[in-house]
Design an enzyme around this catalytic site. Sequence first.
Site, short mmCIF file in Angstrom:
data_model
loop_
_atom_site.label_atom_id
_atom_site.label_comp_id
_atom_site.label_asym_id
_atom_site.label_seq_id
_atom_site.Cartn_x
_atom_site.Cartn_y
_atom_site.Cartn_z
N ASP A 226 0.86 -1.18 0.00
CA ASP A 226 0.00 0.00 0.00
C ASP A 226 0.90 1.23 0.00
O ASP A 226 2.13 1.10 -0.03
CB ASP A 226 -0.95 -0.01 1.20
CG ASP A 226 -2.27 0.70 0.93
OD1 ASP A 226 -2.24 1.79 0.32
OD2 ASP A 226 -3.33 0.18 1.32
N HIS A 227 0.29 2.42 0.04
CA HIS A 227 1.05 3.66 -0.10
C HIS A 227 0.73 4.64 1.02
O HIS A 227 -0.44 4.96 1.24
CB HIS A 227 0.73 4.32 -1.44
CG HIS A 227 1.07 3.49 -2.63
ND1 HIS A 227 0.24 3.35 -3.72
CD2 HIS A 227 2.17 2.73 -2.90
CE1 HIS A 227 0.81 2.55 -4.62
NE2 HIS A 227 1.97 2.17 -4.14
N GLN B 2 -5.12 4.00 0.57
CA GLN B 2 -6.15 2.96 0.37
C GLN B 2 -5.90 2.18 -0.92
O GLN B 2 -6.81 1.96 -1.71
CB GLN B 2 -7.56 3.57 0.32
CG GLN B 2 -7.82 4.69 1.29
CD GLN B 2 -8.24 4.21 2.66
OE1 GLN B 2 -8.23 3.03 2.93
NE2 GLN B 2 -8.60 5.14 3.50
N HIS B 3 -4.67 1.75 -1.14
CA HIS B 3 -4.29 1.05 -2.37
C HIS B 3 -3.86 -0.39 -2.08
O HIS B 3 -2.94 -0.91 -2.70
CB HIS B 3 -3.14 1.79 -3.07
CG HIS B 3 -3.48 3.16 -3.54
ND1 HIS B 3 -2.53 4.06 -3.99
CD2 HIS B 3 -4.69 3.78 -3.67
CE1 HIS B 3 -3.13 5.19 -4.35
NE2 HIS B 3 -4.44 5.04 -4.17
N THR B 4 -4.52 -1.07 -1.16
CA THR B 4 -4.05 -2.37 -0.68
C THR B 4 -4.05 -3.44 -1.78
O THR B 4 -5.06 -3.65 -2.44
CB THR B 4 -4.90 -2.85 0.49
OG1 THR B 4 -5.08 -1.77 1.41
CG2 THR B 4 -4.22 -4.00 1.21
#
Length: 529
Positions: free
Chosen positions: A300-301, A454-456
């Site tokens: 994620d980021h 929110q880039h899981t």
Amino acid sequence: MLRNVLDQRPDVVVIGAGVAGCVLAARLSEDPGRSVLVLEAGPVPRDLSEFPPELLDARLVPGAWAECRAVQHHAVHLTPDRPYSVPRGRVLGGSGTVNGGYFVRARREDFERWSAAGGADWSYDRMLPVLRLLETDLDYGADPVHGDRGPVRVRRTDLRHPAVAAFAAAADELGLPDEPDKNAQSPPGFGPVPTNAVDGRRINTGVSYLLEALGRPNLTVIGGCRVHEIVVRRGRATGVVIEHGGRRDLLEAGEIVLCAGAFGSAHLLHRSGIGPGAMLRAADIPVVLDSPAVGARFSDHPQVVVEWTPRGDVAEPVGSWFGGALHVSSSDGQYPGDLEILQSLVPMAGLTTGRPAVPGAPLAFLVSAQAPRTDGSLRTRSAEITIPMDIDYRYLRTTDDRRRLREAVRVTADLLASRAFREVSSGRLEPGAAILDDDRRLDHWIRARLGTAQHTCGTVPMGPADDPRAAVDPSGRLHGLCGLRVADTSILPTAPLRGPAATAVLVGEFIAGAMRHDAASGTRGHNGG
């Protein structure tokens, strides 16, 4: 409806009507000889008019609201001392119904990494026809890069808003390049944001794919249905234990596809005894398949918000809450365009409360470091569905993590300090110059305000069967079991350099195509690992 389904044994059960699940179910049900059942934990509107208006309004981000009923919140730790609440959509269309509508393709470099794990089919050149197939690009139409006949309509944000025009001019003043089409693999720079929002309406895949298919007699979609466990017999997934209307039942199926999202898919596998053996035994879950990669890491980021004060009233956004987006490369140059500065035309006070305008409130840039990282981990503590996982992002652990985010904040500060941006801004709120110029103090400032983009991805990563870091093959089939696939961003070994919403649609399309191919060749659901 469910009683009838229980007696019929559908060919395919799709668990989760999120971004990828809606795509997969719609495409699979194009084959009239294949029965498809979709199980969704949240509500399932049957018509566009049944969606609450706020879930379609592209000026709003329902996932950012504490009380949104279409969201499930997960308690996580971004760092050991930074607890956080992460939302995931729980409604037809999943997180694509409650997110910002960002629809930017992964970069060629992402596909190179993924194809190293998943083979040539995951290369950019092989995936480009699928990317064109899924979209109708309203700005570019049909050309070698874009499509004009797909379900997802893509529109870029308007650069004429005064704050967006100032952002563009500031980037130019700093000598940063233009990137007019962020879906064309051009060198990173400033440009509009491709979105799945048209005329102010965010169109999730439940609308663009699944509503059109609901009339098919071979497709059934059931909402309010929780899946407790996948049932495995003699090395094959044969059914699922479901709860609907307060009653539990066993539902048998020919093939099962998990589309429950990067958290939900891994959690269900764990509860079904599929995952790292030692972790499962510690949770008193019988081990069905020791699959070390399931939940062992995720990608994620990290993100922080930098706010600025407008000079006077700022025009309310019309079509989308997004302004422009700038992608620049961090100083090591390893991942071109790995720093993202995303402009919000709605104040944070509006994004978190569902108001497109808040007079007098500061506006924001969402600042992210989006280089690939796989430090996160999931740990399931019980087979009981109501007991949450331990979710640790492990952000800011490395010097590179901290350096990249510092650089992203400093570029944002340079933009705000530019002559061009001072035309619309009276200055940034934080961090002050003394903090900005000191690495240690800036690290502390970032850590205290840390969020996530929110880039899981990567909780059930693809790769070769002999790689302990891989759980599924390139078509989502679980290594070591038959009849079970995963088809969501869980399978991507790393998060892309851009948000993964467009890639989630791609995953649904690609795995649907793989399943059609397997059915035609007589290899449906087989994967002995």
